[in-house]
Write an enzyme that holds these catalytic residues in place. Structure first.
Site, PDB file in Angstrom:
ATOM      1  N   PHE A  75      -4.373   3.501  14.808  1.00 15.16           N
ATOM      2  CA  PHE A  75      -4.727   4.453  13.758  1.00 15.16           C
ATOM      3  C   PHE A  75      -5.912   3.891  12.990  1.00 15.16           C
ATOM      4  O   PHE A  75      -6.116   2.668  12.965  1.00 15.16           O
ATOM      5  CB  PHE A  75      -3.554   4.657  12.793  1.00 15.16           C
ATOM      6  CG  PHE A  75      -2.620   5.759  13.221  1.00 15.16           C
ATOM      7  CD1 PHE A  75      -1.705   5.557  14.231  1.00 15.16           C
ATOM      8  CD2 PHE A  75      -2.663   7.001  12.601  1.00 15.16           C
ATOM      9  CE1 PHE A  75      -0.841   6.560  14.641  1.00 15.16           C
ATOM     10  CE2 PHE A  75      -1.805   8.017  12.990  1.00 15.16           C
ATOM     11  CZ  PHE A  75      -0.901   7.807  14.009  1.00 15.16           C
ATOM     12  N   LYS A  86     -13.579   0.764  15.686  1.00 10.26           N
ATOM     13  CA  LYS A  86     -12.263   0.122  15.885  1.00 10.26           C
ATOM     14  C   LYS A  86     -11.793   0.306  17.327  1.00 10.26           C
ATOM     15  O   LYS A  86     -11.215  -0.602  17.921  1.00 10.26           O
ATOM     16  CB  LYS A  86     -11.229   0.700  14.910  1.00 10.26           C
ATOM     17  CG  LYS A  86     -11.389   0.148  13.502  1.00 10.26           C
ATOM     18  CD  LYS A  86     -10.443   0.793  12.491  1.00 10.26           C
ATOM     19  CE  LYS A  86     -10.771   0.256  11.095  1.00 10.26           C
ATOM     20  NZ  LYS A  86     -10.189   1.005  10.004  1.00 10.26           N
ATOM     21  N   ASP A  91      -4.347  -6.313   5.367  1.00  7.41           N
ATOM     22  CA  ASP A  91      -5.436  -7.057   6.020  1.00  7.41           C
ATOM     23  C   ASP A  91      -5.510  -8.479   5.485  1.00  7.41           C
ATOM     24  O   ASP A  91      -5.984  -9.386   6.167  1.00  7.41           O
ATOM     25  CB  ASP A  91      -6.776  -6.352   5.765  1.00  7.41           C
ATOM     26  CG  ASP A  91      -6.862  -5.039   6.530  1.00  7.41           C
ATOM     27  OD1 ASP A  91      -6.354  -4.994   7.670  1.00  7.41           O
ATOM     28  OD2 ASP A  91      -7.409  -4.067   5.988  1.00  7.41           O
ATOM     29  N   ASN A  99       0.844  -1.199   0.000  1.00  9.24           N
ATOM     30  CA  ASN A  99       0.000   0.000   0.000  1.00  9.24           C
ATOM     31  C   ASN A  99       0.879   1.249   0.000  1.00  9.24           C
ATOM     32  O   ASN A  99       2.105   1.138  -0.061  1.00  9.24           O
ATOM     33  CB  ASN A  99      -0.946  -0.024   1.210  1.00  9.24           C
ATOM     34  CG  ASN A  99      -0.182  -0.073   2.507  1.00  9.24           C
ATOM     35  OD1 ASN A  99       0.557   0.841   2.841  1.00  9.24           O
ATOM     36  ND2 ASN A  99      -0.327  -1.175   3.244  1.00  9.24           N
TER      37      ASN A  99
END
Ligand code: PMT
Length: 396
Positions: A317, A331, A274, A205
């Protein structure tokens, strides 16, 4: 009034030191100037005399001084010794303790904080011996005001230009940072992960690691002992940090989990994959018009740390393109975190790989917005906020 003793050594950047004297005096400092012989080839002592309002010191043994020892008198007078520009030669002399002129002798005699602003050709700056001298000076407690990148007087381009006078002035006069994390152990993850598809390809990413590295520096500045687990990035290792380099999400999980026992605060700034493919042992060949990759969910590092029997304070984060607050709050609760810093990503400004960012920080009983700013300053604001909540949790 702050007494600044400015040492000017012989480089073309000596002319910038004149502006520095003007700025320091404007800020209410009293400035005395010491010049080396080669500095006087670049700029006249008269310029500094006019700007500082004091005669300029050039001789090691001064018959006019009461005890003929102007170096000792000057060293006692100074609240700060600043060497700007500091040539490679002056840095080498200071790091080795040579004292063959007034400036190098003053460096040895000075008991006040010492700042140096190096200036030299980019190749000289990168030379191993210069870097070793810089490292030695740091171990002596000298504060290095890093040179900047750009075009140089010699026609080359690279790192080596003396920092701008305004920037030197700001660093010199900045309030000393309180060591609010003294004795605290901070573990930080940063950067992206790379999930290999085959020996030549991977999924990754856009994370540059800038945010995580800035947090590591802010924690060091605040007095913490810092371990940084970093995915592949293009950044220099921060000073005074234990750096553990990893590549995949599984490696990051292992490195973080192996260090949780030695940490009081864990900050998950990394953009961890992920999902991860099963790596093929050989290069995948191009046959069909479509191809499918099966991905397996990776272990959630942040949730694993937060759900340990004796978890550290956890700051996660959240990178979101929409519904920022709702996803961040979800989260925070589902991963059982102490705090979460949410950022909009996918916009023109901020987020992945940019110099600036803004954050919306949430914890169980409150929230705070940190406005768009340079990641270095943003990291300092976030670290302070994190320390406040960490201290609050530990005193309850
Ligand atoms: O590196 P920069 O270019 O400076 O950019 C900074 C940043 C945008 C990458 C950073 O500020 C950021 O938002 N990092 C988290 C990115 C992310 O993966 O967010 P997420 O919402 O998908 O994950 C939530 C949290 O779970 C994160 O703390 C993440 O580290 C953690 N996580 C995710 C998956 C996983 N397997 N393990 C994890 O620990």
């Amino acid at each position: 009034m702050k007494h600044i003793l400015l040492g000017v050594s012989g480089g073309i950047a000596a002319y910038k030191a004149a502006e520095l004297v003007r700025l320091l005096r404007k800020q209410g400092c009293e400035v005395q100037v010491v010049m080396t012989e080669s500095a006087m080839q670049f700029i006249s002592p008269l310029t500094f005399q006019a700007l500082s309002g004091h005669p300029v010191h050039t001789e090691l043994l001064n018959a006019d001084a009461e005890n003929a020892m102007s170096h000792i008198n000057l060293a006692r007078w100074a609240d700060v010794l600043l060497i700007a520009p500091a040539t490679a030669n002056t840095l080498a002399k200071c790091s080795h303790g040579l004292a063959d002129d007034l400036l190098s002798t003053l460096y040895l005699a000075a008991q006040c904080p010492v700042y140096v602003a190096p200036a030299m050709n980019q190749a000289m700056w990168h030379k191993t011996v210069t870097q070793a001298n810089i490292a030695t000076l740091k171990t002596h407690g000298v504060i290095i005001i890093d040179p900047e990148a750009g075009e140089q007087a010699c026609g080359e381009s690279g790192i080596g230009r003396m920092a701008e006078p305004a920037s030197i002035c700001a660093q010199l006069l900045a309030e000393p940072v309180t060591q609010y994390l003294h004795g605290v152990r901070v573990l930080i993850s940063a950067g992206s992960t790379r999930e290999p598809l085959d020996p030549v390809r991977y999924i990754t990413n856009r994370s540059s690691g800038k945010m995580g590295y800035a947090l590591a520096k802010a924690a060091v500045k605040a007095g913490a002992t810092v371990t940084l687990v970093s995915g592949p990035v293009n950044l220099a290792a921060p000073d005074s940090v234990e750096l553990l380099r990893v590549e995949t999400a599984a490696e990051m999980y292992a490195a973080v989990m192996a260090n949780t026992q030695n940490c009081d605060i864990y900050i998950g700034a990394a953009a961890v994959a992920d999902y991860s493919p099963t790596m093929q042992p050989q290069k995948i060949k191009k046959h069909a018009s479509q191809s499918t990759i099966i991905l397996q969910k990776t272990k959630d590092i942040l949730a694993s740390v937060a759900n340990l029997d004796l978890p550290p304070f956890t700051l996660g984060f959240a990178a979101e393109t929409h519904d920022l607050e709702a996803y961040a709050q979800k989260k925070l609760q589902e991963k059982n975190l102490d705090m979460i810093a949410a950022n909009w990503v996918g916009r023109e400004q901020g987020g992945f790989d940019s110099e600036q960012n803004a954050l919306q920080v949430f914890w169980a009983t409150g929230q705070k917005t940190l406005a768009m700013i340079d990641k270095t300053q943003l990291a300092e604001q976030l670290m302070l906020l994190c320390a406040e909540r960490f201290n609050e949790k530990n005193t309850i």
